[in-house]
Motif scaffolding. Structure first.
Motif, PDB file in Angstrom:
ATOM      1  N   THR C 183       0.835  -1.139   0.058  1.00  0.00           N
ATOM      2  CA  THR C 183       0.148  -0.109   0.139  1.00  0.00           C
ATOM      3  C   THR C 183       0.755   1.169  -0.137  1.00  0.00           C
ATOM      4  OG1 THR C 183      -0.133   0.033   2.290  1.00  0.00           O
ATOM      5  CG2 THR C 183      -1.843  -1.135   1.220  1.00  0.00           C
ATOM      6  N   VAL C 184       2.166   1.181  -0.011  1.00  0.00           N
ATOM      7  CA  VAL C 184       3.180   2.160  -0.029  1.00  0.00           C
ATOM      8  C   VAL C 184       4.035   2.305  -1.280  1.00  0.00           C
ATOM      9  CG1 VAL C 184       4.744   3.532   1.160  1.00  0.00           C
ATOM     10  CG2 VAL C 184       3.070   2.328   2.434  1.00  0.00           C
ATOM     11  N   ALA C 185       4.385   3.303  -2.001  1.00  0.00           N
ATOM     12  CA  ALA C 185       5.215   3.424  -2.837  1.00  0.00           C
ATOM     13  C   ALA C 185       6.157   3.994  -2.666  1.00  0.00           C
ATOM     14  CB  ALA C 185       4.435   4.038  -4.355  1.00  0.00           C
ATOM     15  N   LEU C 186       7.199   3.677  -3.159  1.00  0.00           N
ATOM     16  CA  LEU C 186       8.553   4.536  -2.763  1.00  0.00           C
ATOM     17  C   LEU C 186       9.230   5.143  -4.208  1.00  0.00           C
ATOM     18  CD1 LEU C 186      11.054   4.861  -0.846  1.00  0.00           C
ATOM     19  CD2 LEU C 186      12.202   3.048  -2.100  1.00  0.00           C
ATOM     20  N   ALA C 187       9.232   6.199  -4.061  1.00  0.00           N
ATOM     21  CA  ALA C 187       9.371   7.415  -5.182  1.00  0.00           C
ATOM     22  C   ALA C 187      10.713   7.812  -4.949  1.00  0.00           C
ATOM     23  CB  ALA C 187       8.581   8.268  -5.284  1.00  0.00           C
ATOM     24  N   VAL C 188      11.787   7.977  -6.073  1.00  0.00           N
ATOM     25  CA  VAL C 188      12.856   8.465  -5.931  1.00  0.00           C
ATOM     26  C   VAL C 188      12.848   9.833  -6.933  1.00  0.00           C
ATOM     27  CG1 VAL C 188      14.302   6.796  -5.357  1.00  0.00           C
ATOM     28  CG2 VAL C 188      13.758   7.083  -7.821  1.00  0.00           C
ATOM     29  N   LYS C 189      13.554  10.721  -6.849  1.00  0.00           N
ATOM     30  CA  LYS C 189      13.300  11.946  -7.676  1.00  0.00           C
ATOM     31  C   LYS C 189      14.640  12.715  -7.573  1.00  0.00           C
ATOM     32  CE  LYS C 189      12.102  16.004  -5.737  1.00  0.00           C
ATOM     33  NZ  LYS C 189      11.538  17.208  -5.394  1.00  0.00           N
ATOM     34  N   GLU C 190      14.849  13.227  -8.794  1.00  0.00           N
ATOM     35  CA  GLU C 190      15.953  14.315  -8.668  1.00  0.00           C
ATOM     36  C   GLU C 190      15.669  15.778  -9.404  1.00  0.00           C
ATOM     37  OE1 GLU C 190      19.695  11.280  -9.890  1.00  0.00           O
ATOM     38  OE2 GLU C 190      18.902  12.552 -11.481  1.00  0.00           O
ATOM     39  N   MET C 191      16.412  16.891  -9.047  1.00  0.00           N
ATOM     40  CA  MET C 191      16.113  18.074  -9.751  1.00  0.00           C
ATOM     41  C   MET C 191      17.282  18.260 -10.622  1.00  0.00           C
ATOM     42  SD  MET C 191      13.713  19.523  -7.361  1.00  0.00           S
ATOM     43  CE  MET C 191      13.967  20.894  -6.816  1.00  0.00           C
ATOM     44  N   HIS C 192      16.916  18.575 -11.862  1.00  0.00           N
ATOM     45  CA  HIS C 192      17.952  18.920 -12.840  1.00  0.00           C
ATOM     46  C   HIS C 192      17.905  20.283 -13.243  1.00  0.00           C
ATOM     47  CE1 HIS C 192      19.303  14.757 -14.102  1.00  0.00           C
ATOM     48  NE2 HIS C 192      18.293  14.591 -13.415  1.00  0.00           N
ATOM     49  N   PHE C 193      18.936  20.985 -12.848  1.00  0.00           N
ATOM     50  CA  PHE C 193      18.776  22.364 -13.116  1.00  0.00           C
ATOM     51  C   PHE C 193      19.444  22.761 -14.433  1.00  0.00           C
ATOM     52  CE2 PHE C 193      18.113  22.264  -8.649  1.00  0.00           C
ATOM     53  CZ  PHE C 193      17.868  23.647  -8.406  1.00  0.00           C
ATOM     54  N   MET C 194      18.729  23.782 -14.918  1.00  0.00           N
ATOM     55  CA  MET C 194      19.100  24.433 -16.164  1.00  0.00           C
ATOM     56  C   MET C 194      18.423  25.583 -16.586  1.00  0.00           C
ATOM     57  SD  MET C 194      16.698  22.059 -18.789  1.00  0.00           S
ATOM     58  CE  MET C 194      17.026  20.463 -17.919  1.00  0.00           C
ATOM     59  N   PRO C 195      19.084  26.636 -17.492  1.00  0.00           N
ATOM     60  CA  PRO C 195      18.382  27.808 -17.369  1.00  0.00           C
ATOM     61  C   PRO C 195      16.996  28.055 -17.940  1.00  0.00           C
ATOM     62  CG  PRO C 195      20.428  27.665 -18.687  1.00  0.00           C
ATOM     63  CD  PRO C 195      20.172  26.312 -18.282  1.00  0.00           C
ATOM     64  N   SER C 196      16.222  28.972 -17.520  1.00  0.00           N
ATOM     65  CA  SER C 196      14.738  28.935 -17.833  1.00  0.00           C
ATOM     66  C   SER C 196      14.415  28.881 -19.264  1.00  0.00           C
ATOM     67  CB  SER C 196      13.843  29.965 -17.104  1.00  0.00           C
ATOM     68  OG  SER C 196      14.448  31.186 -17.335  1.00  0.00           O
ATOM     69  N   LEU C 258      15.402   4.914 -11.986  1.00  0.00           N
ATOM     70  CA  LEU C 258      15.244   6.270 -12.380  1.00  0.00           C
ATOM     71  C   LEU C 258      16.464   6.570 -13.325  1.00  0.00           C
ATOM     72  CD1 LEU C 258      14.445   9.270 -11.684  1.00  0.00           C
ATOM     73  CD2 LEU C 258      16.112   9.458  -9.765  1.00  0.00           C
ATOM     74  N   GLU C 259      17.502   5.896 -13.284  1.00  0.00           N
ATOM     75  CA  GLU C 259      18.612   5.997 -14.145  1.00  0.00           C
ATOM     76  C   GLU C 259      18.190   5.688 -15.685  1.00  0.00           C
ATOM     77  OE1 GLU C 259      22.071   7.108 -14.253  1.00  0.00           O
ATOM     78  OE2 GLU C 259      21.122   8.069 -12.593  1.00  0.00           O
ATOM     79  N   ALA C 260      17.667   4.331 -15.578  1.00  0.00           N
ATOM     80  CA  ALA C 260      16.863   3.831 -16.985  1.00  0.00           C
ATOM     81  C   ALA C 260      15.982   4.773 -17.636  1.00  0.00           C
ATOM     82  CB  ALA C 260      16.207   2.461 -16.699  1.00  0.00           C
ATOM     83  N   PHE C 261      15.124   5.414 -16.615  1.00  0.00           N
ATOM     84  CA  PHE C 261      14.060   6.417 -17.217  1.00  0.00           C
ATOM     85  C   PHE C 261      14.685   7.586 -17.603  1.00  0.00           C
ATOM     86  CE2 PHE C 261      10.840   9.412 -15.602  1.00  0.00           C
ATOM     87  CZ  PHE C 261       9.895   9.463 -16.718  1.00  0.00           C
ATOM     88  N   LYS C 262      15.703   8.173 -16.976  1.00  0.00           N
ATOM     89  CA  LYS C 262      16.390   9.462 -17.643  1.00  0.00           C
ATOM     90  C   LYS C 262      17.016   9.216 -18.891  1.00  0.00           C
ATOM     91  CE  LYS C 262      19.396  10.556 -14.387  1.00  0.00           C
ATOM     92  NZ  LYS C 262      20.011  10.639 -13.236  1.00  0.00           N
TER      93      LYS C 262
END
Ligand SMILES: Cc1cc2nc3c(=O)[nH]c(=O)nc-3n(C[C@H](O)[C@H](O)[C@H](O)COP(=O)(O)OP(=O)(O)OC[C@H]3O[C@@H](n4cnc5c(N)ncnc54)[C@H](O)[C@@H]3O)c2cc1C
Ligand SMILES: Cc1cc2nc3c(=O)[nH]c(=O)nc-3n(C[C@H](O)[C@H](O)[C@H](O)COP(=O)(O)OP(=O)(O)OC[C@H]3O[C@@H](n4cnc5c(N)ncnc54)[C@H](O)[C@@H]3O)c2cc1C
Ligand SMILES: Nc1ncnc2c1ncn2[C@@H]1O[C@H](COP(=O)(O)O)[C@@H](O)[C@H]1O
Lengths: 284, 367, 433
Positions: C183-196, C258-262
């Motif tokens: 009943t619980v998902a584990l989510a991982v996430k990254e922030m990727h910075f780049m100019p707007s 996440l690596e594969a997704f990216k």
């Protein structure tokens, strides 16, 4: 007894990034912390207060958001916090900073009584100069004890303090009179957590915020950029170390062989070490 | 007998980025190096500064001067070496109250000397002594002071360009003191090399008399406890340091670090988590909030090399890292790396060193 | 220390705790909020989409100073296999409205902002303080909390558990059971910075316009889960999450996913040249309606993720958190102003009000969905079928269109068989209804 502790809010250096093109510090989003060196001084101040009674006032000069750092000091158990903030102070070097803080402490003295000890951190992790402490002492005409490893004796009645001060090759045991300015050496104590009562009090407390005028600072020519003799002309990223570490081959080798290879590499790079090590080693 | 700062050394005009030296400061000339004489020994950083100061003096065609303070009869060696290391002039102040470093008398004497002889540049080592003194002197003289420099130079106009790391070493900046004199800087030990000593080289000695009644000096030295008589760590000054991190896995394994240090006569330390876990005492922590070390050899076992650790050890001459993770950041700044289990390498390394040192010792005894 | 007693203690300063403390404090109750993080938001990870409605009910003019990143004008839903995606995009100028309906936010600054409002409303907020346990009286009613700062107790009429999905305090006190791994998902996430400007160019955006991409398919390697990409001002949030039970079964690692997704050929160019700043993992309760624990008792209520209030289908969480927090606060206020004690009987009004709100109605609607989503074909077979179908259809190769259509239909039936196919469709339809 009244103790004043100078603390500074600094960017957490571990998370600082340098803009690859402009070579400027990218402060945005970088969390701030209390200068870690200041905590050793604050803890020492709290211990003196707990033992001898009195009050601890923390002061800082910085932007309005520096009140967070001060509130945290209250959570640790400080009694009062004063923030000196004004656009006139922008761009201060250590001379201008010591002027502003000196004036601030004068005003604090006039308001809550002259301090018996002023504590500063050994140095900051952003400015890294270790100059502001001695600067404040000079501005206030106080004696200074820097790099203190231990307060050996504190006699409030006689107004005397004896400390162990780190010097080259050993420790100086120094005795002087109060009032004086002390900077503590890192690792000399550990910051307390603060009780729930302290936390509640800190959450309720107001941070006293003064402008230059509030602190009675009228000679603005001695503040900020104007009052700073040093000029930063160029900021640049250090040249990256060209190569990564030279790797000693390990595959299929015995630990003995690996270590032999390592010793060879060490002595090759530091030839003088081989001889000197024999002198240093305790008789093998 | 502490003095309050007097009138500013320069006009209160905006410290412009252009050089507009006020008239009364134009007389300031020559380069001074404070020679840190303590208990009969001059700190090596003073000689390193003489080497750097010589280069600046030659560029500017001015004198390089050493300044020695000490008890009567203790300064002769330092004065001779001052010339041997390239000094043209040596200012000497001898007084019983100057026998050990204390801020009050030293600040008084230094400011007096500066006001009288008017150097253009005053350099000190970024040691505890140098930093303690420089901050007081610069504030008294109301002039600029650049701390902990790693490079000193002069620009086209002859102004001191002092380069230093900031923000924990992630940036360098070059700082000038254009319109105030003297220009002051402290320099980090070991970034410059000690120049060659030319024995017999001589120069002009200028002795300066001071009035320093001991009863006016409030701070007293009760004792000096040399390192070695205390069981405190001497990490900051050690030639060799062996340290461990979380990769050592437990407090028992940490003993392997101490074993190697024991064989080498080295100091031992570790990363912050070890202090937090209670494996090592607080004064053994190396890094930003612990000790900054500058040994000739640093051996890091099971340390990842976080920036806070890195800034404390980067000054080491040679860094050896042992880590199971070939991508650990420590390999970005170590010189020599071993990708292996530190708990296995350390005992082997201790044995290897033990044998090698025993051999070398017998050999040198035989010679 | 002198004994302190508050009207309410709120445990946690996420959206639910903040909404609750804010509502109570603006109504003049004496509120203490405790947060274990260094500051509100320091421990909080979110993708993150803010739904205006729930916040508007609390702070109508939040748009004036809240740290909002971009308002969303385009939604993309992608079904991905390893080399392709097939999807639906909806973009409308209508979303460029005066009061946009959805925004991307970054939780750390947002939570900090929200907390400032809570403080300004008059609540006492104390950070770096972990509540270790609930304190009860002889009749088992909750009367206060103990924290990790010395062992003194702070008292309150009622304790609001807004402690997020892990809910250790509630679990330890036996108020709820440990959430089950499925009943619980584990989510991982990254922030990727780049100019707007780069973000604007890559997503075809102007000013503060934003895009959301939600994805499913083989990127989760057959596990139940989804991926997402959100545009912020100067960075993209990219993340992927799957049920914990699936991770344990498949021995896949979240980071590997996440690596594969990216590195998926459709995603990689969106991230090119960015600087990764933050990697974080967090759990999301996805058990839905059936996993909701007992929500109130003598002297306590549960709000937000701690009560499993997440709508996994629509990826709504923070709005349910804020709404439950607000409703709990309103209930407490009403009881208090009528001089009623905080008994289980009285606090049951909280549950009744929730039942009447969209919160329970939505969760009820999807109550069977979590089970349906356990159908692994949704994450393996279908994405591939869909991709093959699309490719067969769009590739021009001399085969007539009719034959192509037949081939597509046949591929569905041979791969999943009629019975499976029907079952999947019906299951999905029922869960959705
Ligand atoms: C304000 C602040 C100040 C700080 N100050 C300091 C400071 O002064 N000093 C300091 O050190 N840290 C400091 N830190 C902490 C710092 O950020 C790191 O967390 C810390 O340095 C990590 O310690 P570590 O390398 O021992 O542990 P880890 O980062 O956990 O690294 C352990 C390493 O050991 C390796 N390893 C594991 N097993 C083995 C094995 N069998 N053999 C060999 N290698 C193995 C692993 O690959 C890993 O690289 C500070 C942090 C903050 C926020
Ligand atoms: C990757 C990811 C993406 C998401 N995307 C979205 C989205 O786009 N839109 C959306 O609406 N929702 C989204 N959600 C869900 C949303 O983040 C949650 O539903 C919401 O944060 C729940 O709020 P909360 O206040 O209940 O819990 P939390 O935000 O988890 O806050 C709980 C707080 O309590 C504190 N705490 C816990 N225990 C203690 C204790 N013992 N003592 C003191 N303090 C304690 C914690 O430090 C924390 O600050 C996402 C979640 C994840 C993980
Ligand atoms: N802006 C400031 N506000 C308060 N104290 C400061 C400030 N700057 C420096 N200090 C104090 O001076 C010490 C030395 O700082 P620095 O000279 O910058 O290395 C610090 O550890 C603080 O105690």
């Amino acid at each position: 007894m009244h103790i004043v502790v100078c603390v500074k809010q600094v960017p957490d250096s571990g998370q600082i990034r340098v803009h690859p093109v402009t070579n400027t510090i990218m402060r945005q989003g970088v969390p701030t912390i209390i200068n870690p060196y200041d905590l050793f001084s604050l803890e020492e101040a709290l211990r003196l207060r707990d033992k001898h009674g009195g009050e601890v006032t923390v002061v800082t000069m910085g932007p309005p958001m520096a009140d967070q750092a001060l509130r945290k000091c209250l959570t640790f158990g400080a009694d009062r916090a004063v923030l000196l903030t004004d656009r006139f102070f922008a761009g201060s070097d250590t001379l201008a900073t010591s002027y502003a803080l000196g004036q601030l402490i004068e005003k604090v003295s006039a308001t809550w009584g002259a301090p018996d000890i002023i504590f500063c951190g050994k140095q900051t992790i952003d400015g890294d100069t270790a100059q502001v402490g001695p600067g404040i002492a000079k501005r206030l005409n106080l004696l200074q004890l820097t790099y203190v490893q231990k307060i050996e004796d504190f006699d409030f009645d006689k107004k005397e303090i004896t400390v162990h001060r780190r010097a080259e090759g050993g420790i100086q045991v120094l005795k002087t009179k109060l009032p004086c300015l002390v900077t503590m050496l890192e690792g000399t104590n550990e910051m307390r957590r603060g009780t729930m009562a302290d936390a509640l009090r800190a959450a309720r407390a107001g941070i006293i915020t003064w402008s230059a005028a509030d602190a009675g600072i009228t000679n603005l020519a001695l503040c900020g950029l104007k009052g700073s003799p040093t000029i930063v002309k160029k900021v640049f990223a250090p040249p990256a170390r060209a190569e990564k570490a030279f790797q000693i081959e390990v595959a299929d080798k015995s630990y003995e062989d690996i270590c032999d290879a390592l010793l060879g590499e060490v002595y090759k790079r530091q030839p003088a070490l081989e001889q000197d090590m024999v002198k240093m080693a305790p008789g093998y | 007998m502490v003095e309050k700062p007097k009138a500013p050394a320069a006009g209160n005009s905006r410290a412009n980025t252009k050089k507009e030296l006020p008239e009364h400061l134009k007389a300031y000339k020559h380069i001074w190096v404070m020679l840190e004489l303590e208990r009969g020994v001059v700190h090596p950083v003073s000689w390193e500064l003489m080497g750097e100061g010589r280069k600046l003096a030659d560029k500017l065609k001015v004198d390089l001067c050493g300044v020695v303070l000490g008890a009567p009869g203790t300064t002769d060696g330092a004065v001779a070496d001052c010339f041997g290391y390239g000094g043209d002039v040596c200012y000497v102040v001898e007084h019983p109250s100057l026998s050990d470093y204390r801020n009050e008398p030293y600040t008084k004497v230094m400011t007096e000397l500066v006001n009288k002889y008017q150097p253009e540049t005053l350099l000190l080592g970024a040691t505890n002594l140098g930093r303690d003194l420089a901050g007081s002197v610069a504030t008294t003289l109301l002039t600029g002071l650049t701390a902990d420099c790693t490079e000193l130079d002069v620009d086209a106009e002859g102004s001191l360009a002092a380069t230093r790391p900031t923000f924990g070493g992630s940036l360098l900046c070059t700082i000038f003191t254009l319109n105030y004199r003297p220009q002051m800087a402290t320099m980090r030990p070991r970034v410059a090399s000690v120049p060659l000593l030319t024995p017999g080289r001589t120069g002009r000695v200028i002795r300066h008399d001071v009035s320093l009644p001991e009863e006016d000096i409030i701070t007293k030295i009760l004792a000096f406890l040399p390192d070695g008589t205390t069981n405190k760590s001497n990490l900051a000054y050690a030639d060799i340091v062996v340290s461990g991190g979380l990769g050592m896995q437990n407090a028992d394994n940490y003993q392997l670090v101490r074993d190697l240090a024991g064989v080498l006569g080295a100091e031992w330390g570790g990363s912050r988590p070890l202090v937090q876990k209670g494996w090592i005492p607080t004064d053994r922590q190396i890094g930003q909030t612990g000790k900054t070390i500058r040994p000739r050899l640093y051996i890091a076992a099971g340390i990842s090399g976080a920036i806070q650790h890195r800034v404390g050890v980067e000054g080491a001459d040679l860094i050896v890292a042992i880590n199971t993770d070939k991508n650990a950041p420590i390999f970005d700044f170590a010189h020599v790396g071993i990708v292996a289990d530190a708990t296995k390498v350390l005992p082997a390394l201790t044995e290897t060193f033990r044998k090698r040192l025993a051999l070398a010792a017998t050999r040198s005894a035989a010679e | 220390m002198a004994e302190e007693k508050f009207d309410v203690i709120v445990v946690g300063a996420g959206p639910s705790g903040n909404a609750c403390a804010y509502t109570l404090a603006t109504r003049g109750l004496k509120v203490l909020q405790l947060e274990r993080g260094e500051y509100p938001g320091s421990k909080n990870v979110q993708g993150a989409i803010l739904y205006s409605d729930a916040l508007e009910k609390l702070i109508p003019d939040f748009r004036e100073d809240a740290p909002l990143e971009r308002h969303i004008i385009e939604q993309r839903i992608w079904m991905m296999d390893d080399r392709s995606y097939c999807g639906a995009h909806y973009r409308s100028e209508d979303f460029n409205e005066e009061k946009p309906n959805r925004y991307t936010i970054i939780r750390a600054p947002f939570d900090k902002w929200f907390s400032k409002k809570v403080v300004a409303a008059g609540a006492l907020v104390i950070c770096e303080t972990t509540v270790t346990e609930l304190v009860r009286d002889a009749h088992d009613a909750v009367i206060g909390v103990r924290t990790d700062r010395d062992d003194s107790i702070i008292y309150a009429d009622v304790v609001v558990l807004a402690e997020g999905v892990s809910g250790l305090v509630g679990t330890r006190a036996g108020l709820r059971s440990i959430p089950k791994p499925d009943t619980v998902a584990l989510a991982v996430k990254e922030m990727h910075f780049m100019p707007s400007e780069t973000i604007a160019a890559r997503f075809n955006l102007q000013d503060d316009e934003g895009v959301v991409i939600e994805t499913a398919g083989t990127i989760t390697k057959g596990m139940t889960g989804t991926g997402f990409i959100y545009t912020n001002k100067e960075c993209l949030s990219i993340g992927i999450g799957c049920l914990i039970s699936d991770f344990t079964e498949t021995s896949q690692t979240p980071y590997g996913l996440l690596e594969a997704f990216k590195n998926h050929p459709a995603v990689k160019p969106l991230l090119a040249g960015s600087e990764v700043k933050e990697y974080a993992a967090h759990m999301i309760p996805e058990g839905g309606y059936k996993a909701i624990p007992q929500l109130f008792g003598n002297g306590w209520v549960i709000v937000g993720d701690a009560g499993q209030f997440v709508n996994a289908v629509h990826r709504e969480g923070s709005n349910l958190a804020m709404t439950t927090g607000r409703i709990a606060a309103e209930t407490i206020f009403d009881l208090k102003s009528h001089g009623q004690p905080m008994t289980a009987g009285n606090l049951s009004m909280y549950k009744a009000r929730l039942d009447d709100s969209f919160v329970m109605k939505d969760l009820k609607k999807y109550k069977n969905l979590p089970r349906t989503l356990e159908n692994k074909h949704l994450f393996t077979t279908y994405p591939r079928l869909l991709s093959n179908a699309a490719q067969t259809y769009f590739r021009v190769d001399g085969v007539d269109k009719k034959s192509k259509e037949n081939a597509i239909v046949k591929s569905f039936f041979t791969t999943r068989r009629v019975k499976g196919l029907l079952g999947d469709v019906l299951g999905m339809a029922r869960a959705w209804r």
